[in-house]
Design a protein around this motif. Structure first.
Motif, PDB file in Angstrom:
ATOM      1  N   PRO A 159       0.822  -1.213   0.000  1.00 52.07           N
ATOM      2  CA  PRO A 159       0.000   0.000   0.000  1.00 52.07           C
ATOM      3  C   PRO A 159       0.852   1.258   0.000  1.00 52.07           C
ATOM      4  CG  PRO A 159      -0.017  -1.067   2.156  1.00 52.07           C
ATOM      5  CD  PRO A 159       0.653  -2.016   1.222  1.00 52.07           C
ATOM      6  N   PHE A 162       0.500   5.816   4.304  1.00 47.58           N
ATOM      7  CA  PHE A 162      -0.724   6.313   4.931  1.00 47.58           C
ATOM      8  C   PHE A 162      -0.459   7.733   5.405  1.00 47.58           C
ATOM      9  CE2 PHE A 162      -4.473   5.505   7.823  1.00 47.58           C
ATOM     10  CZ  PHE A 162      -5.328   5.109   6.812  1.00 47.58           C
ATOM     11  N   PRO A 182      -7.287   0.866   3.307  1.00 46.69           N
ATOM     12  CA  PRO A 182      -6.383   1.611   2.417  1.00 46.69           C
ATOM     13  C   PRO A 182      -6.759   1.402   0.956  1.00 46.69           C
ATOM     14  CG  PRO A 182      -5.134   0.481   4.125  1.00 46.69           C
ATOM     15  CD  PRO A 182      -6.550  -0.013   4.244  1.00 46.69           C
ATOM     16  N   SER A 323      -6.696   8.218  -0.411  1.00 48.31           N
ATOM     17  CA  SER A 323      -6.008   7.617   0.726  1.00 48.31           C
ATOM     18  C   SER A 323      -6.672   6.338   1.205  1.00 48.31           C
ATOM     19  CB  SER A 323      -5.957   8.627   1.877  1.00 48.31           C
ATOM     20  OG  SER A 323      -7.277   9.084   2.173  1.00 48.31           O
ATOM     21  N   LEU A 324      -7.993   6.361   1.292  1.00 41.90           N
ATOM     22  CA  LEU A 324      -8.713   5.175   1.745  1.00 41.90           C
ATOM     23  C   LEU A 324     -10.095   5.174   1.129  1.00 41.90           C
ATOM     24  CD1 LEU A 324     -10.901   6.129   4.162  1.00 41.90           C
ATOM     25  CD2 LEU A 324      -8.786   6.333   5.449  1.00 41.90           C
TER      26      LEU A 324
END
Length: 541
Positions: A159, A162, A182, A323-324
């Protein structure tokens, strides 16, 4: 008219799906010719290297074809929405955001679920292996194990980092007890396949580095290495059909010379996007349209948006675009007052110039005058943007037609788009706005801006840009344009591999599913090429 030697497979469009299909078929040893009406987009052409980067992205590099003036574009009239497309090698991946979630199993069986959408002729399980192949070819990032989705193989790269904005938003979702995960991305988080990992430079629409999978850097070179012949500046005028009812090839204009040429092909694949494909079929004498479904059932997704500002400096202008994602409301729950669901795409902010001049998600901008500096100091780097994206119901009157008065530089009628959200969609949009307000409250935002995209007359418009569903896949020739292998019901050697074939829209960005479908269709053509073309030879004999 200049004739060219017949090829095994003629592909119209060198965007994401055309280049994927070409890679599969050329690697199998087939003679593949691809006609692309646009040009190459070089890394140095991107606005990232311009001092007026933000201005360029809003004008010459705007993802909406109607907000820029590029010689490779063709006119598109729309009464409701953005028209995201880019005519050129790599297609719209030159300007997209590469958010990379998959469809859910339920997306393929809406006919069974509530009957207001048709079932797909395939299931999630039929497509799952091709999602995996696409991820490896294209280069994606993400974290396997999302409990809201079926099990999957790990992404080729892990990923993306974050961000502080993502952390603040995740805390808000946790307070509400909602799902988040994510975001999967068509972006590599580390060096992969000769391309550099993402450096998190900011909100993306295309990537000159190739960290975001710009297909002219990630896939087209593979197709060329396998033997594909690419003709750029080749605008197809029409697909020609023989007396046997099968496609013979395409007549096109070489925009460099002005000459009209013909390219024959034993198999013809159309990969011209959800607007360009129905436009071309309609302009080719209503080709492949015995069902009267070509151009109909245009889907954009329902869309409402929010920007919220928090006191904490969260560097929200940095990092990848999404981002998510939140899938808490992705499935139907009729107690909400509508069928289908939606998900949250949680976004980065915009650049400093963008924040000052026009915002991004809601067009909120800094005031001019004595409050300007104070507003900017409190807002820039403090914003969280969220799109709530829902599965809109198909409506045959939402459609692509040919404009009776406007044409492109070669005389092909312009595409004309009509789209209006239905009652179910509007109910969903209102529910989505309430949930965005919930997120703002949970985040402790000092300001929340919501937009439902109604105009001054109260008419719903949508800025959603996913143009899909206009040549949909189905179980019968009377209700769809292509079968489960992306093959025209009417013209057996004609295949469509772009977003127009999507039977339903789902709640996610469509490129991963379109890519998987293109790989699946190309594999079918490869494995059945002799049978598919043998009938042509026997008829000719």
């Amino acid at each position: 008219m200049k004739p060219n030697p017949e090829c095994d497979v003629l592909i119209i469009g060198a965007g994401a799906t055309g280049s994927l299909a070409a890679t599969v078929l050329a690697r199998a040893g087939l003679d593949v010719v691809c006609l692309e009406q646009g040009s190459w987009v070089e890394p140095s052409d991107h606005p990232h290297y311009s001092s007026d980067w933000t201005w360029q992205r809003r004008t010459n590099w705007n993802s909406d074809v109607n907000k820029r003036h590029h010689p490779d574009d063709y006119p598109v009239a729309s009464d409701s929405s953005q028209v995201l497309m880019w005519n050129g090698v790599g297609g719209s991946t030159n300007v997209y955001g590469a958010i990379w979630p998959r469809y859910r199993p339920s997306d393929f069986r809406k006919g069974d679920e509530h009957g207001l959408q048709p079932n797909w002729p395939i299931a999630y399980e039929d497509l799952a292996p091709f999602y995996e192949i696409a991820d490896k070819l294209i280069g994606t990032s993400g974290l396997a194990g999302d409990p809201a989705m079926p099990p999957r193989e790990p992404c080729p790269t892990g990923p993306l980092p974050f961000t502080r904005a993502a952390g603040r938003l995740a805390e808000s979702f946790d307070k509400l007890g909602w799902h988040w995960w994510p975001a999967e991305a068509g972006v590599i988080s580390e060096n992969y396949d000769g391309r550099p990992g993402c450096n998190g430079c900011g909100i993306c629409n295309g990537c000159p580095r190739g960290s975001m999978s710009k297909f002219s850097l990630s896939i087209v070179p593979k197709a060329l290495a396998a033997g594909m012949k690419l003709r750029t500046h080749a605008r197809v005028l029409r697909i020609e059909k023989g007396l046997d009812g099968r496609a013979k090839g395409a007549t096109f204009v070489d925009r460099n010379t002005g000459l009209t040429e013909f390219q024959g092909g034993k198999i013809v694949i159309v990969a011209a996007n959800g607007v360009g494909t129905p436009r071309l079929l309609l302009a080719s004498g209503n080709l492949a349209n015995s069902s009267d479904q070509v151009g109909r059932n245009l889907l954009h997704h329902t869309l409402v948006s929010s920007e919220m500002w928090v006191d904490e400096p969260i560097e929200s202008h940095m990092g990848y675009v999404a981002s998510l994602i939140g899938r808490e409301f992705a499935e139907t729950d009729i107690s909400r007052g509508f069928v289908n669901g939606f998900q949250f795409n949680c976004l980065t902010g915009t650049s400093s110039a963008g924040e000052a001049a026009a915002g991004w998600v809601t067009d909120t901008k800094a005031p001019w005058g004595h409050d300007h500096h104070g507003w900017f100091e409190r807002h820039f780097g403090h914003v969280i943007g969220i799109h709530a994206i829902g599965d809109d119901l198909p409506n045959p009157e939402n459609r692509v037609t040919l404009d009776p008065t406007t044409s492109d530089s070669e005389g092909i009628p312009a595409a004309k788009l009509h789209y209006s959200p239905g009652e179910n969609d509007r109910r969903m949009m209102n529910f989505m706005l309430d949930r965005l307000a919930d997120i703002g409250n949970a985040a402790g935002a000092f300001e929340v801006k919501l937009t439902d995209y109604r105009d001054q007359d109260g008419v719903y418009r949508t800025p959603a840009w996913h143009m899909i569903g206009t040549c949909r896949m189905g179980e019968s020739a009377g209700s769809s344009v292509v079968n489960k292998w992306n093959q025209s019901w009417d013209v057996p050697n004609l295949f469509i591999v772009d977003g127009s074939v999507l039977t339903t829209g789902g709640v996610v960005n469509p490129t991963p599913t379109i890519s998987a479908l293109a790989l699946r269709a190309a594999g079918y053509i490869r494995d059945n090429f002799d049978r598919l073309t043998g009938s042509v030879r026997s008829m000719a004999a």
